[in-house]
Design a protein around this motif. Structure first.
Motif, mmCIF file in Angstrom:
data_model
loop_
_atom_site.group_PDB
_atom_site.id
_atom_site.type_symbol
_atom_site.label_atom_id
_atom_site.label_comp_id
_atom_site.label_asym_id
_atom_site.label_seq_id
_atom_site.Cartn_x
_atom_site.Cartn_y
_atom_site.Cartn_z
ATOM 1 N N TRP A 117 41.202 45.373 -6.113
ATOM 2 C CA TRP A 117 40.995 45.841 -7.485
ATOM 3 C C TRP A 117 42.199 46.653 -7.956
ATOM 4 C CZ3 TRP A 117 40.890 50.656 -9.722
ATOM 5 C CH2 TRP A 117 40.442 50.702 -11.061
ATOM 6 N N LEU A 118 42.686 47.558 -7.112
ATOM 7 C CA LEU A 118 43.823 48.397 -7.480
ATOM 8 C C LEU A 118 45.060 47.556 -7.773
ATOM 9 C CD1 LEU A 118 44.065 51.648 -5.300
ATOM 10 C CD2 LEU A 118 44.588 51.411 -7.736
ATOM 11 N N ALA A 119 45.285 46.522 -6.967
ATOM 12 C CA ALA A 119 46.472 45.686 -7.114
ATOM 13 C C ALA A 119 46.466 44.902 -8.416
ATOM 14 C CB ALA A 119 46.584 44.720 -5.936
ATOM 15 N N ALA A 120 45.317 44.808 -9.041
ATOM 16 C CA ALA A 120 45.202 44.067 -10.296
ATOM 17 C C ALA A 120 45.322 44.973 -11.520
ATOM 18 C CB ALA A 120 43.870 43.323 -10.339
ATOM 19 N N GLN A 121 45.448 46.284 -11.302
ATOM 20 C CA GLN A 121 45.521 47.239 -12.400
ATOM 21 C C GLN A 121 46.968 47.453 -12.853
ATOM 22 O OE1 GLN A 121 42.466 47.959 -13.602
ATOM 23 N NE2 GLN A 121 41.936 46.595 -11.886
ATOM 24 N N PRO A 122 47.183 47.829 -14.122
ATOM 25 C CA PRO A 122 48.547 48.042 -14.635
ATOM 26 C C PRO A 122 49.408 48.992 -13.800
ATOM 27 C CG PRO A 122 46.987 47.978 -16.449
ATOM 28 C CD PRO A 122 46.155 47.958 -15.186
ATOM 29 N N PRO A 123 48.844 50.109 -13.243
ATOM 30 C CA PRO A 123 49.705 51.009 -12.452
ATOM 31 C C PRO A 123 49.864 50.605 -10.988
ATOM 32 C CG PRO A 123 47.546 52.002 -12.692
ATOM 33 C CD PRO A 123 47.499 50.698 -13.463
ATOM 34 N N ALA A 124 49.592 49.347 -10.651
ATOM 35 C CA ALA A 124 49.658 48.912 -9.249
ATOM 36 C C ALA A 124 51.035 49.131 -8.637
ATOM 37 C CB ALA A 124 49.267 47.435 -9.145
ATOM 38 N N ALA A 125 52.092 48.892 -9.433
ATOM 39 C CA ALA A 125 53.451 49.072 -8.904
ATOM 40 C C ALA A 125 53.717 50.539 -8.573
ATOM 41 C CB ALA A 125 54.475 48.564 -9.909
ATOM 42 N N ASP A 126 53.222 51.448 -9.422
ATOM 43 C CA ASP A 126 53.381 52.882 -9.147
ATOM 44 C C ASP A 126 52.641 53.265 -7.864
ATOM 45 O OD1 ASP A 126 54.857 53.234 -11.470
ATOM 46 O OD2 ASP A 126 53.088 53.720 -12.679
ATOM 47 N N PHE A 127 51.453 52.728 -7.701
ATOM 48 C CA PHE A 127 50.670 52.980 -6.494
ATOM 49 C C PHE A 127 51.423 52.519 -5.252
ATOM 50 C CE2 PHE A 127 47.253 51.298 -3.568
ATOM 51 C CZ PHE A 127 46.863 52.541 -3.086
ATOM 52 N N ALA A 128 51.958 51.303 -5.300
ATOM 53 C CA ALA A 128 52.703 50.765 -4.160
ATOM 54 C C ALA A 128 53.946 51.601 -3.862
ATOM 55 C CB ALA A 128 53.094 49.305 -4.429
ATOM 56 N N ASP A 129 54.663 52.012 -4.909
ATOM 57 C CA ASP A 129 55.871 52.824 -4.725
ATOM 58 C C ASP A 129 55.536 54.158 -4.062
ATOM 59 O OD1 ASP A 129 57.452 50.889 -5.874
ATOM 60 O OD2 ASP A 129 57.538 51.849 -7.840
ATOM 61 N N GLU A 130 54.466 54.789 -4.504
ATOM 62 C CA GLU A 130 54.104 56.106 -3.968
ATOM 63 C C GLU A 130 53.632 56.015 -2.520
ATOM 64 O OE1 GLU A 130 51.535 58.469 -6.398
ATOM 65 O OE2 GLU A 130 52.614 57.991 -8.252
ATOM 66 N N ILE A 131 52.865 54.984 -2.199
ATOM 67 C CA ILE A 131 52.382 54.837 -0.823
ATOM 68 C C ILE A 131 53.536 54.537 0.118
ATOM 69 C CG2 ILE A 131 50.931 53.473 0.727
ATOM 70 C CD1 ILE A 131 49.419 55.405 -1.136
ATOM 71 N N ASP A 132 54.450 53.669 -0.292
ATOM 72 C CA ASP A 132 55.615 53.372 0.539
ATOM 73 C C ASP A 132 56.480 54.617 0.726
ATOM 74 O OD1 ASP A 132 54.867 50.753 0.865
ATOM 75 O OD2 ASP A 132 56.256 49.935 -0.623
#
Length: 209
Positions: A117-132
């Motif tokens: 679900w998160l990966a389909a949301q508009p801020p998914a790229a921000d989420f991925a950047d922060e986790i990495d």
């Protein structure tokens, strides 16, 4: 069929995975970073106050090893909790569910459960950047370079204090307990500082919000 390009920086353009804002490689990397965080968080605990390594195996008469409080480790651990909690609150608000207990394993499991679900949301790229970024930061604290071990102290957390905290732990003459202090005289035992730092960061976050 309409194709969307993954918004993260790549050497070449990659199409987003079906039903996702991110491409397949980014999704795999994101899941791997999330799964790695609880173990890295636990491992980093051993680096909070490591005993300084001896240069020589043979102990020199009169030499003493010094305790060093690694402030970078505390920062990284605090950041992991704060970021995971923030994204969990985002998911919980949107999906109408409860946020799990504030722990790295619990928050990570929650985010993994809702990763599609998160990966389909508009801020998914921000989420991925922060986790990495969290994963890279905690890895650097577990295996720091010599320059990072000798990094300068940090500003005092006491309001309006201009002192600088010395990361080298000292033993009190009367108590024998390890403590750290700032140049203006504020002192904390190490266990007090480990508890205090996240509370101070959360208070600053609330004030700036």
């Amino acid at each position: 069929m309409e194709f969307h390009i993954c918004p993260r920086t790549h050497a070449k353009e990659l199409h987003a995975a079906t039903g996702s804002v991110l491409c397949v490689p980014c999704l795999r990397q994101l899941e791997g970073s999330l799964r790695a965080l609880p173990g890295l968080y636990e491992e980093s605990l051993h680096q909070v106050a490591p005993i300084a390594r001896r240069v020589h195996r043979t102990r020199v008469s009169g030499s003493r090893s010094k305790d060093h409080l690694n402030l970078s480790v505390l920062d990284a651990r605090c950041n992991i909790l704060a970021v995971l909690e923030s994204w969990s609150e985002f998911v919980a608000e949107k999906l109408g569910t409860d946020v799990p207990i504030r722990s790295v394993p619990g928050l990570t499991h929650f985010l993994l459960r809702h990763l599609s679900w998160l990966a389909a949301q508009p801020p998914a790229a921000d989420f991925a950047d922060e986790i990495d970024a969290l994963r890279l930061e905690i890895l650097r604290t577990i295996d720091p370079s010599p320059s990072e071990l000798q990094a300068p102290g940090r500003e005092c957390v006491v309001e309006d204090c201009t002192g600088t905290i010395n990361a080298s732990a000292q033993r009190g003459a009367n108590t024998g307990k390890r403590s750290i202090q700032c140049s203006s005289g504020h002192t904390w035992e190490i266990h007090e500082w480990i508890t205090l730092r996240p509370l101070v960061e959360r208070r600053r976050k609330a004030v700036s919000a």
